[in-house]
Design a protein around this motif. Structure first.
Motif, PDB file in Angstrom:
ATOM      1  N   LYS A  40      -1.717   4.191   7.985  1.00 21.19           N
ATOM      2  CA  LYS A  40      -2.501   2.947   8.027  1.00 21.19           C
ATOM      3  C   LYS A  40      -2.556   2.277   6.659  1.00 21.19           C
ATOM      4  O   LYS A  40      -2.280   1.084   6.539  1.00 21.19           O
ATOM      5  N   SER A  41      -2.888   3.016   5.634  1.00 23.76           N
ATOM      6  CA  SER A  41      -2.993   2.448   4.285  1.00 23.76           C
ATOM      7  C   SER A  41      -1.630   2.001   3.772  1.00 23.76           C
ATOM      8  O   SER A  41      -1.511   0.947   3.139  1.00 23.76           O
ATOM      9  N   MET A  44      -0.871  -1.303   5.467  1.00 23.28           N
ATOM     10  CA  MET A  44      -1.664  -2.407   4.932  1.00 23.28           C
ATOM     11  C   MET A  44      -1.217  -2.781   3.517  1.00 23.28           C
ATOM     12  O   MET A  44      -1.162  -3.964   3.179  1.00 23.28           O
ATOM     13  N   ARG A  45      -0.881  -1.798   2.682  1.00 22.25           N
ATOM     14  CA  ARG A  45      -0.376  -2.107   1.335  1.00 22.25           C
ATOM     15  C   ARG A  45       0.954  -2.844   1.409  1.00 22.25           C
ATOM     16  O   ARG A  45       1.221  -3.735   0.603  1.00 22.25           O
ATOM     17  N   ALA A  48       0.292  -6.440   2.524  1.00 20.94           N
ATOM     18  CA  ALA A  48      -0.331  -7.173   1.419  1.00 20.94           C
ATOM     19  C   ALA A  48       0.616  -7.362   0.225  1.00 20.94           C
ATOM     20  O   ALA A  48       0.217  -7.919  -0.787  1.00 20.94           O
TER      21      ALA A  48
END
Length: 66
Positions: A40-41, A44-45, A48
């Motif tokens: 997940k992280s 998202m990174r 972004a």
């Protein structure tokens, strides 16, 4: 609309955080759920633009964000 096509990310040591992710996120609210270590992280990174994927593309309203 946010479109992800074939996003993959492997960290040093051979850890596959993302493997061939394909998804479309329509306008509105969206949740991202999963267990620890699911990526997940990392996803998202990558969306972004804080890190680059090993392969794949991300477009937002048909504009390449990578």
């Amino acid at each position: 609309m946010l479109n992800l096509t074939g996003i993959s990310k492997t960290y040093p040591g051979g850890v596959h955080a993302l493997q061939d992710i394909h998804m479309s996120v329509p306008r509105g609210m969206f949740g991202l759920l999963g267990p620890n270590g699911a990526g997940k992280s990392t996803l998202m990174r990558t969306i972004a633009t804080l890190q680059q994927p090993d392969c794949g593309s991300i477009t937002f309203n048909e504009i390449d964000i990578l």
